[in-house]
Design a protein around this motif. Structure first.
Motif, PDB file in Angstrom:
ATOM      1  N   ASP A  58       0.396   9.739   7.185  1.00  0.00           N
ATOM      2  CA  ASP A  58       1.032   8.532   6.643  1.00  0.00           C
ATOM      3  C   ASP A  58       1.169   7.418   7.671  1.00  0.00           C
ATOM      4  OD1 ASP A  58       1.324   9.632   4.130  1.00  0.00           O
ATOM      5  OD2 ASP A  58       3.317  10.425   4.540  1.00  0.00           O
ATOM      6  N   GLY A  59       1.074   7.752   8.962  1.00  0.00           N
ATOM      7  CA  GLY A  59       1.229   6.724   9.981  1.00  0.00           C
ATOM      8  C   GLY A  59       1.815   7.281  11.265  1.00  0.00           C
ATOM      9  N   GLU A  60       2.508   6.427  12.005  1.00  0.00           N
ATOM     10  CA  GLU A  60       3.015   6.775  13.325  1.00  0.00           C
ATOM     11  C   GLU A  60       4.534   6.722  13.363  1.00  0.00           C
ATOM     12  OE1 GLU A  60       1.362   4.008  16.076  1.00  0.00           O
ATOM     13  OE2 GLU A  60      -0.689   4.716  15.814  1.00  0.00           O
TER      14      GLU A  60
ATOM     15  N   SER B 159       0.809  -1.214   0.000  1.00  0.00           N
ATOM     16  CA  SER B 159       0.000   0.000   0.000  1.00  0.00           C
ATOM     17  C   SER B 159       0.840   1.260   0.000  1.00  0.00           C
ATOM     18  CB  SER B 159      -0.913   0.010   1.232  1.00  0.00           C
ATOM     19  OG  SER B 159      -0.140  -0.044   2.414  1.00  0.00           O
ATOM     20  N   GLY B 160       2.077   1.223   0.479  1.00  0.00           N
ATOM     21  CA  GLY B 160       2.905   2.416   0.520  1.00  0.00           C
ATOM     22  C   GLY B 160       4.361   2.053   0.704  1.00  0.00           C
TER      23      GLY B 160
ATOM     24  N   ASN C 216       4.891  11.523  -0.784  1.00  0.00           N
ATOM     25  CA  ASN C 216       3.915  11.491  -1.878  1.00  0.00           C
ATOM     26  C   ASN C 216       4.547  11.303  -3.253  1.00  0.00           C
ATOM     27  OD1 ASN C 216       1.564  11.569  -0.388  1.00  0.00           O
ATOM     28  ND2 ASN C 216       1.470  13.795  -0.362  1.00  0.00           N
ATOM     29  N   ASP C 217       5.884  11.076  -3.327  1.00  0.00           N
ATOM     30  CA  ASP C 217       6.451  10.633  -4.597  1.00  0.00           C
ATOM     31  C   ASP C 217       5.741   9.365  -5.045  1.00  0.00           C
ATOM     32  OD1 ASP C 217       8.331  12.548  -5.056  1.00  0.00           O
ATOM     33  OD2 ASP C 217      10.071  11.332  -4.542  1.00  0.00           O
ATOM     34  N   LYS C 218       5.597   9.214  -6.358  1.00  0.00           N
ATOM     35  CA  LYS C 218       5.060   7.970  -6.910  1.00  0.00           C
ATOM     36  C   LYS C 218       6.180   7.342  -7.731  1.00  0.00           C
ATOM     37  CE  LYS C 218       0.135   8.978  -6.829  1.00  0.00           C
ATOM     38  NZ  LYS C 218       0.287   9.981  -5.767  1.00  0.00           N
ATOM     39  N   VAL C 219       6.566   6.111  -7.376  1.00  0.00           N
ATOM     40  CA  VAL C 219       7.726   5.483  -7.998  1.00  0.00           C
ATOM     41  C   VAL C 219       7.403   4.072  -8.470  1.00  0.00           C
ATOM     42  CG1 VAL C 219       9.375   6.820  -6.634  1.00  0.00           C
ATOM     43  CG2 VAL C 219       8.582   4.627  -5.769  1.00  0.00           C
ATOM     44  N   MET C 220       8.163   3.647  -9.473  1.00  0.00           N
ATOM     45  CA  MET C 220       8.064   2.291 -10.009  1.00  0.00           C
ATOM     46  C   MET C 220       9.485   1.767 -10.201  1.00  0.00           C
ATOM     47  SD  MET C 220       6.526   1.122 -13.725  1.00  0.00           S
ATOM     48  CE  MET C 220       4.859   1.640 -13.328  1.00  0.00           C
ATOM     49  N   PHE C 221       9.695   0.476  -9.999  1.00  0.00           N
ATOM     50  CA  PHE C 221      11.026  -0.117 -10.118  1.00  0.00           C
ATOM     51  C   PHE C 221      11.086  -1.101 -11.291  1.00  0.00           C
ATOM     52  CE2 PHE C 221      10.704   1.246  -5.776  1.00  0.00           C
ATOM     53  CZ  PHE C 221      11.966   1.766  -5.514  1.00  0.00           C
TER      54      PHE C 221
ATOM     55  N   THR D  93       3.183   4.738  -3.834  1.00  0.00           N
ATOM     56  CA  THR D  93       3.226   6.063  -3.235  1.00  0.00           C
ATOM     57  C   THR D  93       4.139   6.041  -2.018  1.00  0.00           C
ATOM     58  OG1 THR D  93       0.965   6.558  -3.964  1.00  0.00           O
ATOM     59  CG2 THR D  93       1.856   7.901  -2.166  1.00  0.00           C
ATOM     60  N   VAL D  94       5.081   6.983  -1.957  1.00  0.00           N
ATOM     61  CA  VAL D  94       6.056   7.031  -0.868  1.00  0.00           C
ATOM     62  C   VAL D  94       5.428   7.657   0.373  1.00  0.00           C
ATOM     63  CG1 VAL D  94       8.277   7.980  -0.126  1.00  0.00           C
ATOM     64  CG2 VAL D  94       7.961   7.201  -2.493  1.00  0.00           C
ATOM     65  N   LEU D  95       5.609   6.992   1.502  1.00  0.00           N
ATOM     66  CA  LEU D  95       5.161   7.504   2.791  1.00  0.00           C
ATOM     67  C   LEU D  95       6.380   7.871   3.620  1.00  0.00           C
ATOM     68  CD1 LEU D  95       2.471   4.786   3.654  1.00  0.00           C
ATOM     69  CD2 LEU D  95       2.176   6.893   2.333  1.00  0.00           C
ATOM     70  N   VAL D  96       6.334   9.018   4.288  1.00  0.00           N
ATOM     71  CA  VAL D  96       7.421   9.440   5.165  1.00  0.00           C
ATOM     72  C   VAL D  96       6.851   9.638   6.563  1.00  0.00           C
ATOM     73  CG1 VAL D  96       9.249  11.115   5.590  1.00  0.00           C
ATOM     74  CG2 VAL D  96       8.605  10.550   3.235  1.00  0.00           C
ATOM     75  N   LEU D  97       7.238   8.777   7.479  1.00  0.00           N
ATOM     76  CA  LEU D  97       6.719   8.844   8.843  1.00  0.00           C
ATOM     77  C   LEU D  97       7.506   9.868   9.655  1.00  0.00           C
ATOM     78  CD1 LEU D  97       6.279   5.027   9.544  1.00  0.00           C
ATOM     79  CD2 LEU D  97       4.635   6.650   8.579  1.00  0.00           C
TER      80      LEU D  97
END
Length: 201
Positions: free
Chosen positions: A181-183, A2-3, A67-72, A93-97
């Motif tokens: 984005d989370g904790e 998911s992220g 919120n960067d969107k990346v593909m590998f 979608t990149v999440l930064v906690l």
């Protein structure tokens, strides 16, 4: 998935396509090349790492932004060059906690306790929404004492007052920062709350 979080270790698996001719396997793969594409950069592929084929199939990502969107994609290399790349089916979608808050401090006045803490270190994470304050005893599980709405510029939003706290039976506190984005990881636990007559039943 998911992220994806900044500094994540990304796991991948590379398998050769099924072929009938065993001669196809006589040239040894020496390494894998990993590339990614960021949607915000007009779709160009960038190399982010190369790993030896004997290493574990994972690598660590740095420099991603919230919120960067990346593909590998991954290519195999042998003595003749690179294979055609194998791409992921979609974007992550990149999440930064947040970073952990500062170690909480406390002040006991009568039967009440006031807990304060410093905000997390600045970083590329989204704005905080709240703090969660937890209490516990050494070697026991932590439990929620309450939540406080976040406000970076207002000291009172990094403070919690607990009245008649002797009923809650805790002598350590810690704080967790929360954003969209989370904790964060928990803060370091507070200094142990000194026993007092107000903690006794």
């Amino acid at each position: 998935m998911s992220g994806l979080e900044n500094n994540d270790e990304v796991m991948f698996r590379v398998s050769p396509k099924n072929r009938e001719d065993p001669e196809d396997y006589r040239v040894t793969i020496t390494s894998y090349q990993i590339e990614y594409r960021r949607q915000c950069r007009n779709g160009g592929w960038e190399e982010v790492g190369t790993i030896d084929c004997q290493q574990a199939s994972k690598f660590k990502i740095f420099g991603l932004e919230n919120n960067d969107k990346v593909m590998f994609r991954v290519s195999a290399r042998n003595e003749y060059g690179l294979s055609a790349p194998v791409e992921e089916p979609g974007l992550h979608t990149v999440l930064v906690l947040p970073s952990p808050p500062g170690q909480p401090e406390h002040e006991v006045i009568g039967e009440d306790i006031t807990i304060t803490w410093a905000p997390p270190a600045e970083g590329g994470y989204r704005a905080l929404t709240k703090y969660r304050v937890e209490g516990g005893n050494k070697g026991q599980d932590w439990r929620i004492l309450g939540t406080i709405s976040s406000g970076r510029e207002k000291q009172w939003m990094r403070k919690m007052e607990i009245f008649d706290f002797k009923q809650l039976n805790f002598n350590l506190v810690r704080v967790i920062a929360v954003n969209g984005d989370g904790e964060s990881e928990p803060s370091d636990p507070s200094v142990e709350i000194e026993p007092s007559p107000y903690l006794l039943s």
